[in-house]
Design an enzyme around this catalytic site. Structure first.
Site, PDB file in Angstrom:
ATOM      1  N   ALA A  31       1.132  -1.079   0.055  1.00 20.93           N
ATOM      2  CA  ALA A  31      -0.033  -0.069   0.320  1.00 20.93           C
ATOM      3  C   ALA A  31       0.739   1.326  -0.187  1.00 20.93           C
ATOM      4  O   ALA A  31       0.292   2.277   0.064  1.00 20.93           O
ATOM      5  CB  ALA A  31      -1.321  -0.075   0.893  1.00 20.93           C
ATOM      6  N   GLY A  34       1.169   2.967  -5.733  1.00 22.30           N
ATOM      7  CA  GLY A  34       0.652   2.803  -6.962  1.00 22.30           C
ATOM      8  C   GLY A  34      -0.841   2.128  -6.419  1.00 22.30           C
ATOM      9  O   GLY A  34      -1.990   2.671  -5.926  1.00 22.30           O
ATOM     10  N   PHE A  35      -1.533   0.810  -7.353  1.00 23.08           N
ATOM     11  CA  PHE A  35      -2.531   0.084  -6.549  1.00 23.08           C
ATOM     12  C   PHE A  35      -2.838   0.335  -5.686  1.00 23.08           C
ATOM     13  O   PHE A  35      -3.807   0.888  -5.075  1.00 23.08           O
ATOM     14  CB  PHE A  35      -2.509  -1.162  -7.602  1.00 23.08           C
ATOM     15  CG  PHE A  35      -2.237  -1.196  -9.322  1.00 23.08           C
ATOM     16  CD1 PHE A  35      -2.314   0.202  -9.871  1.00 23.08           C
ATOM     17  CD2 PHE A  35      -2.396  -1.849  -9.622  1.00 23.08           C
ATOM     18  CE1 PHE A  35      -1.983   0.002 -11.532  1.00 23.08           C
ATOM     19  CE2 PHE A  35      -2.150  -2.413 -11.441  1.00 23.08           C
ATOM     20  CZ  PHE A  35      -1.913  -1.111 -11.778  1.00 23.08           C
ATOM     21  N   TYR A 174       8.755 -12.885 -15.422  1.00 26.05           N
ATOM     22  CA  TYR A 174       7.348 -11.784 -14.523  1.00 26.05           C
ATOM     23  C   TYR A 174       5.342 -12.043 -15.232  1.00 26.05           C
ATOM     24  O   TYR A 174       4.943 -12.375 -15.008  1.00 26.05           O
ATOM     25  CB  TYR A 174       7.520 -10.292 -15.405  1.00 26.05           C
ATOM     26  CG  TYR A 174       5.922  -9.578 -14.897  1.00 26.05           C
ATOM     27  CD1 TYR A 174       6.085  -9.270 -13.340  1.00 26.05           C
ATOM     28  CD2 TYR A 174       5.098  -9.175 -15.324  1.00 26.05           C
ATOM     29  CE1 TYR A 174       4.761  -8.593 -13.060  1.00 26.05           C
ATOM     30  CE2 TYR A 174       4.179  -8.415 -14.656  1.00 26.05           C
ATOM     31  CZ  TYR A 174       4.284  -7.951 -14.051  1.00 26.05           C
ATOM     32  OH  TYR A 174       3.120  -7.392 -13.154  1.00 26.05           O
ATOM     33  N   GLY A 205      -3.696  -3.637 -17.548  1.00 26.41           N
ATOM     34  CA  GLY A 205      -2.837  -3.589 -18.069  1.00 26.41           C
ATOM     35  C   GLY A 205      -1.928  -2.876 -17.916  1.00 26.41           C
ATOM     36  O   GLY A 205      -1.761  -2.077 -16.586  1.00 26.41           O
ATOM     37  N   THR A 209       2.060   4.024 -12.369  1.00 27.00           N
ATOM     38  CA  THR A 209       2.621   3.930 -11.425  1.00 27.00           C
ATOM     39  C   THR A 209       4.383   3.441 -11.059  1.00 27.00           C
ATOM     40  O   THR A 209       4.837   4.058 -11.809  1.00 27.00           O
ATOM     41  CB  THR A 209       2.114   2.934 -10.539  1.00 27.00           C
ATOM     42  OG1 THR A 209       2.769   1.713 -11.016  1.00 27.00           O
ATOM     43  CG2 THR A 209       0.062   2.244 -10.928  1.00 27.00           C
ATOM     44  N   PHE A 211       6.074   1.023 -11.302  1.00 27.37           N
ATOM     45  CA  PHE A 211       6.483  -0.067 -11.579  1.00 27.37           C
ATOM     46  C   PHE A 211       6.739  -0.406 -12.688  1.00 27.37           C
ATOM     47  O   PHE A 211       8.131  -1.124 -12.837  1.00 27.37           O
ATOM     48  CB  PHE A 211       4.785  -0.660 -12.268  1.00 27.37           C
ATOM     49  CG  PHE A 211       5.185  -1.924 -13.129  1.00 27.37           C
ATOM     50  CD1 PHE A 211       4.604  -3.142 -12.363  1.00 27.37           C
ATOM     51  CD2 PHE A 211       4.953  -2.472 -14.041  1.00 27.37           C
ATOM     52  CE1 PHE A 211       4.779  -4.695 -13.460  1.00 27.37           C
ATOM     53  CE2 PHE A 211       5.158  -3.477 -14.976  1.00 27.37           C
ATOM     54  CZ  PHE A 211       4.695  -4.519 -14.081  1.00 27.37           C
TER      55      PHE A 211
END
Ligand code: NDP
Ligand code: 8X3
Length: 273
Positions: A31, A34-35, A174, A205, A209, A211
């Site tokens: 947390a 990003g998401f 990945y 998709g 972020t 990422f």
């Protein structure tokens, strides 16, 4: 007390009781960015209490403070590494009683490390992805699902990826880790169906972020180039989808939700201007 006062009192008490039962405890891994961060904000905005995790303690504590101040919800920050079985076991094992009734587990913590051909890749990158994306998700599920089974209710949401549906060049490990998330999600659903536990995969998709910054080891120009010329998903788009699947009636479950930017048709086809 008059009959009318009694009725009013009963009405207010049952309303408060119903409201209390609508507040969920939501456990979100990863947390700090990003998401995961956006998912925490989204559930807090709707009044739910949160257990938030990540390895970056300062970011975790800052987020906890922000959620409490802004949304007046209860927040328990837990700093641990999902790859470490003992850390996961201890964190769940010592949860105070009031935090053990977990309604929603969002297995979000994850990463891509590198983008290399199979014969040139850094083996340590493989270990990190497999340990985080597969084993971390499994450890979390192993220790939290029994709490849900005991209560005969709960919802496990695994963050997969389009990379778990299609393999793309140099995505090898990945993609493999996200294909594993896809399979584990389906297996988890089969095992827990008789315990009234919902199991959902959300498979996004391209989303901007941290990422790609993590994938390319802090190379910002390379990370930014992934999202050049089209509008990627935002973390908040993904958080909306995660929240949505938790709002359905108790007899309805979304098994699998693939969420893409409009400009992206599949893992490799992106319409860039
Ligand atoms: P970010 O890099 O922005 O966030 C990743 C989060 O995971 C951070 O909070 C990080 O926290 C946490 N995390 C990473 N490793 C660990 C670990 N070992 N233990 C605990 N927490 C960890 O990435 P996203 O938000 O984009 O990614 C979230 C998930 O979504 C991942 O599973 C990713 O594979 C998936 N995904 C991402 C897409 C995208 O395009 N962005 C698309 C589809 C799926 P900390 O560093 O503090 O530990
Ligand atoms: C992240 C999306 O396409 O970079 O899972 O693999 S992708």
């Amino acid at each position: 007390m008059t009959e009318r006062d009694k009725q009013l009192n009963y009405f207010i008490t049952s309303l408060f009781h119903d409201f209390k039962h609508m507040i969920k405890t939501v456990f979100i891994t990863g947390a700090t960015a990003g998401f995961g961060r956006a998912i925490a904000m989204k559930f807090a905005e709707h009044g739910h209490n949160l257990i938030i995790t990540g390895r970056r303690k300062i970011l975790l504590e800052e987020l906890a403070k922000e959620l409490i101040t802004t949304f007046h919800v209860e927040v328990l920050p837990l700093c641990f590494d999902v790859r470490k079985l003992k850390e996961v076991e201890d964190a769940i094992g010592i949860l105070p009683d009031k935090w053990r009734n977990i309604d929603v587990l969002v297995n979000n913590a994850g990463l891509a490390a590198g983008l290399s051909s199979i014969h040139e890749a850094v083996v340590d990158d493989w270990e990190r992805m497999i340990d985080t994306n597969i084993k971390g998700l499994l450890y979390m599920t192993r220790f939290i699902s029994p709490l849900m089974v005991a209560r005969k209710q709960g919802h496990i949401i695994n963050i997969g990826s389009i990379a778990g549906k299609e393999v793309y060049p140099m995505g090898n490990v990945y993609c493999g880790s996200k294909f594993a998330v896809d399979a584990i999600t389906r297996g988890t659903r089969i095992d827990l169906v008789s315990h009234n536990i919902k199991v959902t995969q959300i498979a996004p998709g391209a989303a901007n972020t941290e990422f790609s910054l993590v994938r390319f080891r802090g190379d910002k120009d390379r990370a930014d180039s992934v999202y050049k010329g089209f509008q990627p998903l935002t973390a908040s788009d993904v958080a909306d989808a995660v929240y949505y699947v938790t709002t359905l009636p108790s007899h309805v479950n979304i098994n699998d939700l693939v969420l893409m930017p409009t400009a992206q048709a599949n893992a490799v086809t992106i319409h860039r201007k």
